[in-house]
Design a protein around this motif. Sequence first.
Motif, PDB file in Angstrom:
ATOM      1  N   PRO A 124      -2.758   0.672 -12.235  1.00  0.00           N
ATOM      2  CA  PRO A 124      -3.777   1.631 -11.791  1.00  0.00           C
ATOM      3  C   PRO A 124      -5.159   1.010 -11.612  1.00  0.00           C
ATOM      4  O   PRO A 124      -5.890   1.354 -10.680  1.00  0.00           O
TER       5      PRO A 124
ATOM      6  N   ILE B  12      -8.675   2.396 -10.162  1.00  0.00           N
ATOM      7  CA  ILE B  12      -9.110   3.385 -11.162  1.00  0.00           C
ATOM      8  C   ILE B  12      -9.915   2.669 -12.248  1.00  0.00           C
ATOM      9  O   ILE B  12      -9.613   1.524 -12.609  1.00  0.00           O
TER      10      ILE B  12
ATOM     11  N   LYS C  45       2.888   2.228  -3.312  1.00  0.00           N
ATOM     12  CA  LYS C  45       2.218   2.971  -4.380  1.00  0.00           C
ATOM     13  C   LYS C  45       2.781   4.383  -4.515  1.00  0.00           C
ATOM     14  O   LYS C  45       2.751   4.981  -5.591  1.00  0.00           O
ATOM     15  N   GLU C  46       3.254   4.927  -3.405  1.00  0.00           N
ATOM     16  CA  GLU C  46       3.693   6.328  -3.375  1.00  0.00           C
ATOM     17  C   GLU C  46       5.073   6.531  -3.980  1.00  0.00           C
ATOM     18  O   GLU C  46       5.496   7.657  -4.191  1.00  0.00           O
TER      19      GLU C  46
ATOM     20  N   LEU D   2      -4.864   0.639  -7.725  1.00  0.00           N
ATOM     21  CA  LEU D   2      -5.482   1.902  -7.305  1.00  0.00           C
ATOM     22  C   LEU D   2      -7.002   1.885  -7.417  1.00  0.00           C
ATOM     23  O   LEU D   2      -7.668   2.761  -6.866  1.00  0.00           O
TER      24      LEU D   2
ATOM     25  N   GLU E  46       0.833  -1.201   0.000  1.00  0.00           N
ATOM     26  CA  GLU E  46       0.000   0.000   0.000  1.00  0.00           C
ATOM     27  C   GLU E  46       0.871   1.257   0.000  1.00  0.00           C
ATOM     28  O   GLU E  46       0.629   2.206  -0.744  1.00  0.00           O
TER      29      GLU E  46
ATOM     30  N   MET F 289       0.958   5.413 -11.713  1.00  0.00           N
ATOM     31  CA  MET F 289       0.574   5.128 -10.327  1.00  0.00           C
ATOM     32  C   MET F 289       0.491   6.404  -9.484  1.00  0.00           C
ATOM     33  O   MET F 289       0.235   6.352  -8.283  1.00  0.00           O
ATOM     34  N   ARG F 290       0.753   7.540 -10.102  1.00  0.00           N
ATOM     35  CA  ARG F 290       0.660   8.849  -9.450  1.00  0.00           C
ATOM     36  C   ARG F 290       1.508   8.912  -8.173  1.00  0.00           C
ATOM     37  O   ARG F 290       1.013   9.271  -7.088  1.00  0.00           O
TER      38      ARG F 290
END
Length: 263
Positions: A122, A128, A97-98, A126, A94, A173-174
Amino acid sequence: MNSTTMNSTPAIRISALRKSFHSTEVLSGIDLEVAQGEVVCILGPSGSGKSTLLRCINHLEKPSGGRIEVDGELFAYRQETHGLRELTDKQICERRKEVGMVFQRFNLFPHLTVEENICLSPIKVLGISATTAKADAIRLLKRVGLEKKSHYYPEQLSGGQQQRVAIARALAMRPKVMLFDEPTSALDPELVGEVLAVMKDLADEGNMSMVIVTHEMQFAKEVADRVIFIDGGVIVEQGAPDEVLVNPREDRTKSFLSRVLKN
């Protein structure tokens, strides 16, 4: 080169980081902060600990000691009364992701198209929608100059194109932070420039914190806000590119640069 926001919470804060493999200490107490939006290039000889440092940041390697924070929060651990406790694998995923990461090898799924490679995480991780993920993929492919290759498979692309897809996939993945582990070292020389150009554009936008392990000296000089020279698992020298690359203070840095620039 971008201007960093030095007064905000650091994008990355590393304190007394150590990493050993059996009896060999590879990182010997690294202290490092990366500001929001800052671009840091890490240089050093083979075996100096550069890639291990990157892999510890996103917990692909488990540190032997020290602390790593991303955007002000402990990464992969939580603080308890008697010390740090490692998070579960699910919790670590989790947090991961960052932190986007681009490796030496592209690691694209060969059975998926370029667009599918970018959309997969994503959608799966995520949550999305497929429509949004596809729109993001098209936007990112345009950003890396490959909008016409969305339905190609990896084997139909050059190494440089595959690495640009890998960058787009990481950005999809932003992430708050991007890590690059010698992203051009596996490429033929004529393909290096196209990947570095994408990374330079990303750096010039000024809103993405980037840590780049590289041997491309001219790229580091042009793009980095700060250059760090690592040798023997410690930070030997750091500063502005013109300081470290043009007028280094430390003998170890001078020796390394004289060998690299000679080649």
